[in-house]
Design a protein around this motif. Structure first.
Motif, PDB file in Angstrom:
ATOM      1  N   CYS A  83      46.544  -0.418  45.978  1.00 23.05           N
ATOM      2  CA  CYS A  83      47.091  -0.163  47.619  1.00 23.05           C
ATOM      3  C   CYS A  83      46.451  -0.974  48.449  1.00 23.05           C
ATOM      4  CB  CYS A  83      46.772   1.238  47.804  1.00 23.05           C
ATOM      5  SG  CYS A  83      44.956   1.894  48.211  1.00 23.05           S
ATOM      6  N   ASN A  84      45.363  -1.656  48.318  1.00 20.86           N
ATOM      7  CA  ASN A  84      44.679  -2.548  49.273  1.00 20.86           C
ATOM      8  C   ASN A  84      43.926  -1.983  50.528  1.00 20.86           C
ATOM      9  OD1 ASN A  84      44.029  -5.292  50.039  1.00 20.86           O
ATOM     10  ND2 ASN A  84      45.667  -5.157  51.367  1.00 20.86           N
ATOM     11  N   VAL A  85      43.875  -0.614  50.292  1.00 22.96           N
ATOM     12  CA  VAL A  85      43.292   0.029  51.301  1.00 22.96           C
ATOM     13  C   VAL A  85      42.059   1.069  50.641  1.00 22.96           C
ATOM     14  CG1 VAL A  85      43.583   1.950  53.150  1.00 22.96           C
ATOM     15  CG2 VAL A  85      45.463   0.284  52.897  1.00 22.96           C
ATOM     16  N   GLU A  86      40.854   0.731  51.374  1.00 27.07           N
ATOM     17  CA  GLU A  86      39.854   1.652  50.808  1.00 27.07           C
ATOM     18  C   GLU A  86      39.694   2.924  51.277  1.00 27.07           C
ATOM     19  OE1 GLU A  86      37.958   2.714  48.370  1.00 27.07           O
ATOM     20  OE2 GLU A  86      37.626   0.701  48.184  1.00 27.07           O
ATOM     21  N   ILE A  87      40.077   3.906  50.347  1.00 27.96           N
ATOM     22  CA  ILE A  87      40.048   5.272  50.892  1.00 27.96           C
ATOM     23  C   ILE A  87      38.848   6.233  50.134  1.00 27.96           C
ATOM     24  CG2 ILE A  87      42.390   5.313  51.496  1.00 27.96           C
ATOM     25  CD1 ILE A  87      43.133   6.786  48.924  1.00 27.96           C
ATOM     26  N   VAL A  88      38.439   5.467  49.035  1.00 26.15           N
ATOM     27  CA  VAL A  88      37.349   6.543  48.493  1.00 26.15           C
ATOM     28  C   VAL A  88      36.083   6.188  49.194  1.00 26.15           C
ATOM     29  CG1 VAL A  88      36.127   6.724  46.416  1.00 26.15           C
ATOM     30  CG2 VAL A  88      38.498   5.861  46.251  1.00 26.15           C
ATOM     31  N   PRO A  89      35.322   7.259  49.778  1.00 24.44           N
ATOM     32  CA  PRO A  89      34.249   7.268  50.542  1.00 24.44           C
ATOM     33  C   PRO A  89      33.080   6.810  49.826  1.00 24.44           C
ATOM     34  CG  PRO A  89      34.931   9.383  50.371  1.00 24.44           C
ATOM     35  CD  PRO A  89      35.902   8.753  49.783  1.00 24.44           C
ATOM     36  N   HIS A  90      32.135   5.956  50.244  1.00 19.86           N
ATOM     37  CA  HIS A  90      31.077   5.407  49.376  1.00 19.86           C
ATOM     38  C   HIS A  90      30.046   6.459  49.228  1.00 19.86           C
ATOM     39  CE1 HIS A  90      29.844   4.729  53.546  1.00 19.86           C
ATOM     40  NE2 HIS A  90      28.538   4.870  53.179  1.00 19.86           N
ATOM     41  N   GLN A  91      30.074   7.573  50.314  1.00 21.58           N
ATOM     42  CA  GLN A  91      29.135   8.614  50.292  1.00 21.58           C
ATOM     43  C   GLN A  91      29.251   9.389  48.765  1.00 21.58           C
ATOM     44  OE1 GLN A  91      31.082   8.060  52.580  1.00 21.58           O
ATOM     45  NE2 GLN A  91      29.763   7.700  54.523  1.00 21.58           N
ATOM     46  N   LEU A  92      30.590   9.494  48.292  1.00 25.06           N
ATOM     47  CA  LEU A  92      30.774  10.187  47.218  1.00 25.06           C
ATOM     48  C   LEU A  92      30.057   9.501  45.867  1.00 25.06           C
ATOM     49  CD1 LEU A  92      32.763  12.708  45.716  1.00 25.06           C
ATOM     50  CD2 LEU A  92      34.303  10.517  45.342  1.00 25.06           C
ATOM     51  N   PHE A  93      29.817   8.391  45.723  1.00 26.23           N
ATOM     52  CA  PHE A  93      29.152   7.567  44.814  1.00 26.23           C
ATOM     53  C   PHE A  93      27.683   7.782  45.124  1.00 26.23           C
ATOM     54  CE2 PHE A  93      32.895   4.960  44.054  1.00 26.23           C
ATOM     55  CZ  PHE A  93      33.684   5.754  43.306  1.00 26.23           C
ATOM     56  N   GLU A  94      27.277   8.080  46.299  1.00 25.25           N
ATOM     57  CA  GLU A  94      25.766   7.845  46.732  1.00 25.25           C
ATOM     58  C   GLU A  94      25.238   9.499  46.216  1.00 25.25           C
ATOM     59  OE1 GLU A  94      25.509   7.085  50.570  1.00 25.25           O
ATOM     60  OE2 GLU A  94      25.525   4.966  50.306  1.00 25.25           O
TER      61      GLU A  94
END
Length: 629
Positions: free
Chosen positions: A218-229
């Motif tokens: 999709c070329n749009v980053e919608i997954v929050p990085h806080q989820l992986f932190e």
């Protein structure tokens, strides 16, 4: 020579490829009308799934193309151009192929036609099959397709799209999709063979599979990085748009289907994956790159609203024409119009790059007919003013007003905003100087007389003054002697005789060059002699009623060949062609002029603006022989 299994079997059928669904539909209709029960209801399920899959990809593409919502979340900033759109035109070939393969599977395994509706174990078992079998098979197959021979002959087409889009996921070779179909089929067939299959599992798994493919492309980053932190292990079981985008920019990494775990095990994990994902996710709250130039457009009518790039990409990449398939969407557009009318703000529509500068189109969410409602005038001007002030705050250098946004009765061709805000840093431009130049360029050199309607408008006045000083007789249609005389006094006395006031269309019965600046009916057109040509700068364009006459298009220019990221047509214009007022703003920006171009047209600048446009590579699109002014 085309490699074996590279081209699709129905490649030459064009839109007739959808007839492949015909037997499925025929079987469904036969079962419903000729049989007591739907024995072959698997045909119905295949058709429903195919429809839902097409909707899935279309909705994802629409959401990823809504720049007014996600401009700060885009991974690759460049736009999707016409070349990529054409390459991905048949993105849905894989849906057809997998429908055929599903029908073959149902023929080989009859029990697939009698699956229960629900089995609580089925989706869990399918996911286990996917994680343990499909993911590693896809990983090694995908890595194999990046070998020299397979990549050159089969996989390079998929990577030829510079900007990943949901439709890019389906733009693959025939052989690739055969492999992918096997990857999808393993969990479905495996779950059914061990007795855990169900209809909801098939629907759920297939649609989840498509959802994940769309997410990655999709070329749009919608997954929050806080989820992986918070859950570090999760990053090995869920890829992100940034993760997959790296595969398209640095191809020898990140081969996984949806689970980076296999890239980690295979030592093909891009070391920048998580750092870049965090950066893209964090940038969602920051301002995007400031454009040098903004074209402030507006919606024309209900059907043209569906020509937006975020609605149907293929439709917007061709000149607008009213299509039958648009009719079912009109009620939706009508509701959206009411919402926009109640409360709305100018939004980012599209963008393209030219000479290293970013050019954007913003849209005032008002429909054409609303501009002619007296009570809507203040609200429209307020929205235009807010757009100008927003551009000024951002640091935009030039803002150009489209057709009705610079209407004389609305805001005096933009003078209202310049007078109200004398300290504006952004230059407000109506672009009509170049529009006049384009129209004048279309008129053949040997013409001695023209008939001009809309003669006292901004454009009409400029055209009349310019032609009269070139000793061309101008029949100016106007009932206002005062306005006519005011214009006539702007030229030296020796040229007064070339400006003639007329009050009826009959006065042009022998004039073969008509310049139409005010909408004329077929009856009024009937006064033109056979062989007459209608030049026009009226919105909307006049109806081509006379078969013995010719009609020009609205004033327009073709953008330079080095324009980048342009993937939508401007209303009825051809690809790469924009209205002259839009082009006028582009020239103003490229030249770095520091004056506002509002109100009356400076006739002395017509030649200057025309030469500047040609210097920067803009070209006239008239079918008539052009001349240098």
């Amino acid at each position: 020579m085309v490699p074996t299994l590279s081209a699709w079997p129905w490649e030459n059928l064009g839109p007739f490829k959808y007839l492949i669904y015909g037997p499925f539909l025929a079987q469904v209709l036969y079962s419903r009308t000729q049989e007591d029960s739907m024995k072959n209801n698997w045909c119905l399920h295949i058709l429903i799934i195919c429809f839902l899959r097409a909707c899935m990809y279309q909705l994802w593409n629409s959401c990823s193309s809504m720049l007014f919502l996600n401009r700060n979340r885009r991974i690759l900033e460049q736009g999707v151009d016409f070349k990529q759109i054409d390459k991905e035109w048949d993105w849905d070939n894989f849906v057809i192929l997998q429908a055929l393969m599903a029908s073959i599977a149902c023929s080989i395994f009859p029990f697939l036609s009698n699956l229960p509706l629900w089995d609580s174990r089925s989706l869990i078992v399918a996911i286990i099959f996917h994680m343990g079998v499909s993911e590693p098979i896809y990983y090694w197959a995908h890595k194999g397709f990046h070998g020299n021979y397979l990549f050159t002959h089969y996989h390079s087409f998929h990577h030829s799209s510079p900007v990943p889009q949901p439709f890019t996921a389906g733009s693959v070779s025939f052989l690739e999709d055969i492999v992918l179909s096997g990857v999808i089929g393993i969990p479905l067939l495996g779950t059914c063979l061990i007795g855990c299959g169900s209809i909801y599992m098939i629907y759920g798994y297939v649609l989840m599979f498509d959802l994940m493919r769309c997410l990655g492309h999709c070329n749009v980053e919608i997954v929050p990085h806080q989820l992986f932190e918070k859950f570090p292990t999760l990053k090995y079981f869920l890829y992100t748009p940034t993760y997959h985008s790296l595969h398209h920019t640095e191809m020898d990494t990140n081969y996984c289907l949806f689970m980076p775990l296999y890239d980690a095990l295979g030592n093909t994990l891009n070391s920048k994956s998580w750092e870049l994902h965090k950066k893209n996710s964090s940038n969602s709250g920051k301002n995007w790159r400031v454009p040098d130039f903004v074209f402030l457009a507006h919606v024309v009518d209900l059907t043209s609203a569906l020509h937006s790039p975020f609605v149907f990409r293929s439709f917007s990449s061709t000149p607008f024409m009213t299509k039958i398939f648009l009719i079912p969407f009109l009620p939706i557009v009508f509701v959206v119009m009411l919402v926009m009318w109640a409360k709305s703000k100018t939004f980012l529509f599209s963008f393209y790059g030219l000479r290293g500068r970013l050019h954007q189109t913003w849209v005032v969410p008002r429909f054409g007919f609303q501009y002619f409602l007296p009570f809507a005038r203040d609200g429209i001007n307020k929205q235009i003013e807010e757009a100008i002030l927003r551009a000024d705050r951002l640091g935009v250098k030039v803002l150009s007003l489209a057709a009705l946004n610079k209407n004389e009765a609305l805001n005096g061709g933009g003078t209202l905003f310049v007078d109200k805000h004398p300290n504006l840093r952004v230059r407000v431009v109506h672009g009509n100087t170049l529009t006049a130049a384009v129209i004048l360029n279309e008129i053949e050199e040997d013409v001695k007389e023209v008939f001009l309607t809309g003669a006292t408008s901004k454009l009409g006045r400029a055209i009349a003054l310019y032609l009269s000083t070139r000793r061309v007789k101008v029949l100016m249609l106007t009932i206002s002697s005062e306005r006519f005389q005011k214009i006539q006094k702007e030229v030296p006395t020796e040229f007064h005789k070339y400006l003639v006031q007329v009050t009826k269309y009959q006065a042009a019965k022998n004039c073969k060059t008509w310049i139409v600046g005010k909408w004329i009916t077929p009856r009024e057109q009937s006064w033109a002699p056979p062989g007459a040509h209608f030049h026009q700068f009226v919105v909307p364009p006049i109806l081509p009623f006379r078969r013995d006459c010719t009609y020009g298009d609205l004033a327009a220019m073709r953008l330079p060949d080095d324009v980048q990221g342009l993937g939508s047509c401007e209303y009825t214009m051809e690809r790469g062609v924009v209205h002259a007022c839009h082009a006028g703003g582009v020239v103003h920006s490229l030249e770095g002029w520091n004056h506002h171009e509002v109100g009356a047209i400076d006739v002395e600048r017509i030649d200057l603006v025309w030469r500047a446009a040609l210097k920067h590579g803009l070209k006239p699109v008239s079918t008539l022989k052009p001349k240098n002014l």
